[in-house]
Design a protein around this motif. Structure first.
Motif, PDB file in Angstrom:
ATOM      1  N   ALA A  11       0.803  -1.219   0.000  1.00 31.84           N
ATOM      2  CA  ALA A  11       0.000   0.000   0.000  1.00 31.84           C
ATOM      3  C   ALA A  11       0.843   1.280   0.000  1.00 31.84           C
ATOM      4  CB  ALA A  11      -0.941  -0.013   1.203  1.00 31.84           C
ATOM      5  N   GLU A  16       1.399   8.158  -1.827  1.00 31.13           N
ATOM      6  CA  GLU A  16       1.528   9.522  -2.362  1.00 31.13           C
ATOM      7  C   GLU A  16       0.567   9.805  -3.514  1.00 31.13           C
ATOM      8  OE1 GLU A  16       6.098  10.308  -2.227  1.00 31.13           O
ATOM      9  OE2 GLU A  16       5.440   8.246  -1.887  1.00 31.13           O
ATOM     10  N   PHE A  22      -3.092   0.590   5.099  1.00 32.20           N
ATOM     11  CA  PHE A  22      -3.896  -0.176   6.064  1.00 32.20           C
ATOM     12  C   PHE A  22      -3.433   0.037   7.493  1.00 32.20           C
ATOM     13  CE2 PHE A  22      -4.420  -2.228   2.020  1.00 32.20           C
ATOM     14  CZ  PHE A  22      -5.777  -2.408   1.973  1.00 32.20           C
ATOM     15  N   ARG A  23      -2.092   0.050   7.661  1.00 34.43           N
ATOM     16  CA  ARG A  23      -1.536   0.213   8.994  1.00 34.43           C
ATOM     17  C   ARG A  23      -0.860   1.577   9.063  1.00 34.43           C
ATOM     18  NH1 ARG A  23      -1.489  -4.509   6.735  1.00 34.43           N
ATOM     19  NH2 ARG A  23      -2.689  -6.135   7.795  1.00 34.43           N
ATOM     20  N   TRP A  29      -7.052   0.315   8.876  1.00 35.18           N
ATOM     21  CA  TRP A  29      -7.343  -0.588  10.008  1.00 35.18           C
ATOM     22  C   TRP A  29      -7.281   0.128  11.355  1.00 35.18           C
ATOM     23  CZ3 TRP A  29      -9.999  -3.149   7.158  1.00 35.18           C
ATOM     24  CH2 TRP A  29      -9.584  -4.053   6.177  1.00 35.18           C
ATOM     25  N   GLN A  88       0.528  -6.499  -3.715  1.00 36.12           N
ATOM     26  CA  GLN A  88      -0.558  -6.820  -2.786  1.00 36.12           C
ATOM     27  C   GLN A  88      -1.693  -5.822  -2.966  1.00 36.12           C
ATOM     28  OE1 GLN A  88       1.316  -7.662   1.371  1.00 36.12           O
ATOM     29  NE2 GLN A  88       2.849  -6.582   0.178  1.00 36.12           N
ATOM     30  N   HIS A 106      -3.673 -10.106  -4.155  1.00 38.97           N
ATOM     31  CA  HIS A 106      -4.903  -9.890  -3.384  1.00 38.97           C
ATOM     32  C   HIS A 106      -6.081  -9.456  -4.248  1.00 38.97           C
ATOM     33  CE1 HIS A 106      -2.269  -9.274   0.482  1.00 38.97           C
ATOM     34  NE2 HIS A 106      -2.374 -10.530   0.128  1.00 38.97           N
ATOM     35  N   VAL A 146      -9.066 -10.615  -2.214  1.00 31.34           N
ATOM     36  CA  VAL A 146      -8.857 -11.678  -1.217  1.00 31.34           C
ATOM     37  C   VAL A 146      -9.153 -11.109   0.162  1.00 31.34           C
ATOM     38  CG1 VAL A 146      -7.132 -13.206  -0.186  1.00 31.34           C
ATOM     39  CG2 VAL A 146      -7.112 -12.790  -2.654  1.00 31.34           C
ATOM     40  N   PHE A 148      -9.499 -11.708   4.475  1.00 31.43           N
ATOM     41  CA  PHE A 148      -8.834 -12.457   5.546  1.00 31.43           C
ATOM     42  C   PHE A 148      -9.478 -13.830   5.668  1.00 31.43           C
ATOM     43  CE2 PHE A 148      -7.742  -8.095   6.633  1.00 31.43           C
ATOM     44  CZ  PHE A 148      -6.381  -8.235   6.862  1.00 31.43           C
ATOM     45  N   GLY A 174       7.093  -0.308   0.073  1.00 32.61           N
ATOM     46  CA  GLY A 174       5.869   0.153   0.740  1.00 32.61           C
ATOM     47  C   GLY A 174       4.979  -0.932   1.288  1.00 32.61           C
ATOM     48  N   THR A 175       5.594  -1.955   1.871  1.00 31.08           N
ATOM     49  CA  THR A 175       4.767  -2.956   2.555  1.00 31.08           C
ATOM     50  C   THR A 175       5.262  -3.125   3.985  1.00 31.08           C
ATOM     51  OG1 THR A 175       3.958  -5.231   2.610  1.00 31.08           O
ATOM     52  CG2 THR A 175       6.117  -4.901   1.595  1.00 31.08           C
ATOM     53  N   SER A 176       4.306  -3.305   4.900  1.00 29.55           N
ATOM     54  CA  SER A 176       4.670  -3.519   6.303  1.00 29.55           C
ATOM     55  C   SER A 176       5.216  -4.926   6.502  1.00 29.55           C
ATOM     56  CB  SER A 176       3.453  -3.291   7.203  1.00 29.55           C
ATOM     57  OG  SER A 176       2.403  -4.168   6.826  1.00 29.55           O
ATOM     58  N   ASN A 200      11.002   2.122   1.981  1.00 27.49           N
ATOM     59  CA  ASN A 200       9.937   2.325   2.968  1.00 27.49           C
ATOM     60  C   ASN A 200      10.251   3.576   3.777  1.00 27.49           C
ATOM     61  OD1 ASN A 200       7.979   1.853   5.205  1.00 27.49           O
ATOM     62  ND2 ASN A 200       7.813  -0.171   4.261  1.00 27.49           N
ATOM     63  N   SER A 202       9.597   3.646   6.929  1.00 21.68           N
ATOM     64  CA  SER A 202      10.011   3.206   8.264  1.00 21.68           C
ATOM     65  C   SER A 202      10.495   1.755   8.234  1.00 21.68           C
ATOM     66  CB  SER A 202       8.880   3.398   9.274  1.00 21.68           C
ATOM     67  OG  SER A 202       7.686   2.891   8.761  1.00 21.68           O
ATOM     68  N   ALA A 218       8.326   6.473  -1.499  1.00 19.39           N
ATOM     69  CA  ALA A 218       8.700   5.755  -2.723  1.00 19.39           C
ATOM     70  C   ALA A 218       8.723   6.676  -3.939  1.00 19.39           C
ATOM     71  CB  ALA A 218       7.729   4.591  -2.946  1.00 19.39           C
TER      72      ALA A 218
HETATM   73  P1  OAD Z   1       0.332  -1.606   5.167  1.00 15.60           P
HETATM   74  O1  OAD Z   1      -0.618  -0.495   5.348  1.00 15.60           O
HETATM   75  O2  OAD Z   1       0.335  -2.708   6.176  1.00 15.60           O
HETATM   76  O3  OAD Z   1       1.828  -1.044   5.143  1.00 15.60           O
HETATM   77  C1  OAD Z   1       2.154   0.065   4.366  1.00 15.60           C
HETATM   78  C2  OAD Z   1       3.668   0.224   4.401  1.00 15.60           C
HETATM   79  O4  OAD Z   1       4.011   1.289   3.540  1.00 15.60           O
HETATM   80  C3  OAD Z   1       4.234   0.560   5.786  1.00 15.60           C
HETATM   81  O5  OAD Z   1       5.392  -0.233   6.015  1.00 15.60           O
HETATM   82  C4  OAD Z   1       4.617   2.054   5.660  1.00 15.60           C
HETATM   83  O6  OAD Z   1       5.741   2.391   6.451  1.00 15.60           O
HETATM   84  C5  OAD Z   1       4.932   2.142   4.191  1.00 15.60           C
HETATM   85  N1  OAD Z   1       4.727   3.473   3.582  1.00 15.60           N
HETATM   86  C6  OAD Z   1       3.762   4.387   3.841  1.00 15.60           C
HETATM   87  N2  OAD Z   1       3.867   5.451   3.034  1.00 15.60           N
HETATM   88  C7  OAD Z   1       4.932   5.200   2.225  1.00 15.60           C
HETATM   89  C8  OAD Z   1       5.550   5.909   1.154  1.00 15.60           C
HETATM   90  N3  OAD Z   1       5.101   7.103   0.741  1.00 15.60           N
HETATM   91  N4  OAD Z   1       6.621   5.339   0.544  1.00 15.60           N
HETATM   92  C9  OAD Z   1       7.097   4.136   0.939  1.00 15.60           C
HETATM   93  N5  OAD Z   1       6.554   3.416   1.947  1.00 15.60           N
HETATM   94  C10 OAD Z   1       5.485   3.934   2.576  1.00 15.60           C
HETATM   95  O7  OAD Z   1       0.122  -2.157   3.682  1.00 15.60           O
HETATM   96  P2  OAD Z   1       0.509  -3.565   3.060  1.00 15.60           P
HETATM   97  O8  OAD Z   1       1.823  -4.036   3.569  1.00 15.60           O
HETATM   98  O9  OAD Z   1       0.318  -3.459   1.599  1.00 15.60           O
HETATM   99  O10 OAD Z   1      -4.648  -7.148   2.440  1.00 15.60           O
HETATM  100  O11 OAD Z   1      -0.633  -4.485   3.649  1.00 15.60           O
HETATM  101  C11 OAD Z   1      -0.694  -5.820   3.285  1.00 15.60           C
HETATM  102  C12 OAD Z   1      -2.115  -6.274   3.195  1.00 15.60           C
HETATM  103  O12 OAD Z   1      -2.788  -5.995   4.419  1.00 15.60           O
HETATM  104  C13 OAD Z   1      -2.947  -5.537   2.160  1.00 15.60           C
HETATM  105  O13 OAD Z   1      -2.778  -6.046   0.867  1.00 15.60           O
HETATM  106  C14 OAD Z   1      -4.325  -5.763   2.653  1.00 15.60           C
HETATM  107  C15 OAD Z   1      -4.109  -5.487   4.112  1.00 15.60           C
HETATM  108  O14 OAD Z   1      -5.013  -6.051   4.987  1.00 15.60           O
HETATM  109  C16 OAD Z   1      -5.856  -7.502   1.983  1.00 15.60           C
HETATM  110  O15 OAD Z   1      -6.716  -6.679   1.777  1.00 15.60           O
HETATM  111  C17 OAD Z   1      -6.017  -8.970   1.755  1.00 15.60           C
END
Ligand code: OAD
Length: 233
Positions: A11, A16, A22-23, A29, A88, A106, A146, A148, A174-176, A200, A202, A218
């Motif tokens: 995400a 941007e 999501f987190r 969330w 994702q 997903h 997809v 949960f 950009g994934t947690s 990322n 963080s 990013a």
């Molecule tokens: P998260 O929201 O969990 O994580 C977003 C990540 O992006 C975090 O590590 C942030 O630090 C980072 N971030 C935020 N802004 C950013 C930026 N401008 N540049 C770079 N990084 C940045 O999102 P996902 O990891 O994609 O699943 O979440 C995984 C899955 O959880 C999603 O696909 C979704 C969710 O529940 C489903 O819907 C099945």
């Protein structure tokens, strides 16, 4: 930049562009409970409630455009001979930026799937004229994403495993890295000797494995990194 190149996005790459993550502080969330909105049980209980949330998200995403990070990945695909993009994200912004081949782990929020006949189709209407929407067969439609507790699309996941297992480079953007099985793909790549680059704002559970960490948004850090690595014509 020799050898197979794989990118895994989450995400954060769309942050941007204005798509909520999501987190994190403003993550979806924080305000919504996944078990109320993103599970098969929630949909069985109250399809209209689930669809209202998806309709709201679709409206938000419809107002968003790809950012330079999405565009760099489209350029990488066009430039590198062996390139795989795994996402994702369900927002469709990689396609909008010009990426051609995308392994969507997903699903995609712009597709709907009939819970009766199984037909999958694209539906870009925002807002939806009817909630919950129905198929031509009369069955209830659901978002083709997809939830949960659901398995990932098997063929997509298999292709992603295969790409991760054999790549020489893995860029994780950009994934947690908290949601499985997606979070295991970079671990597999790392174990098989790939060079891991994390983009990322963080730290994540993957940061300690990364050979290179690009700390920042990013849309800013990725174009700079690519400009310095891009093969010269
Ligand atoms: P998260 O929201 O969990 O994580 C977003 C990540 O992006 C975090 O590590 C942030 O630090 C980072 N971030 C935020 N802004 C950013 C930026 N401008 N540049 C770079 N990084 C940045 O999102 P996902 O990891 O994609 O699943 O979440 C995984 C899955 O959880 C999603 O696909 C979704 C969710 O529940 C489903 O819907 C099945």
């Amino acid at each position: 930049m020799e050898g197979p190149f794989v990118v895994l996005t989450g995400a954060g790459i769309s942050a941007e562009s204005g798509v909520p993550t999501f987190r994190g502080p403003d993550g979806l969330w924080r305000s919504f409970r996944p078990e109320d909105l993103a599970t098969p049980e929630a949909f069985a209980r109250d399809p209209a409630l689930v669809w209202e949330w998806y309709d709201w998200r679709r409206q938000r995403i419809a107002a968003c455009r790809p950012n330079p990070a999405h565009r760099v990945l489209a350029e990488m695909e066009a430039t590198l001979p062996d390139f795989t993009l795994i996402t994702q994200n369900v927002d469709g912004l990689h396609q909008a930026a010009g990426s051609q081949h995308i392994l969507e782990l997903h699903g995609n929020i712009w597709r709907v799937r009939c819970t009766r006949c199984g037909r999958v189709s694209e539906d870009r209407r925002v807002p939806l004229p009817e909630i919950p929407p129905r198929c031509q067969c009369g069955g209830l439609l659901r978002p083709d994403v997809v939830w949960f507790g659901e398995p990932l699309p098997a063929a997509v996941l298999e292709a992603a495993w295969e790409a991760a297992a054999r790549c020489r480079w893995m860029l994780v953007i950009g994934t947690s890295a908290l949601v499985q099985p997606a979070a295991s793909l970079p671990v597999l790549a790392h174990r098989n000797g790939a060079r891991l680059v994390e983009v990322n704002i963080s730290d994540t559970p993957l940061t300690h494995l990364a050979h290179e960490v690009l700390r920042g948004p990013a849309a800013q850090v990725l174009p700079t990194w690519w400009a310095s690595r891009r093969p010269q014509q």
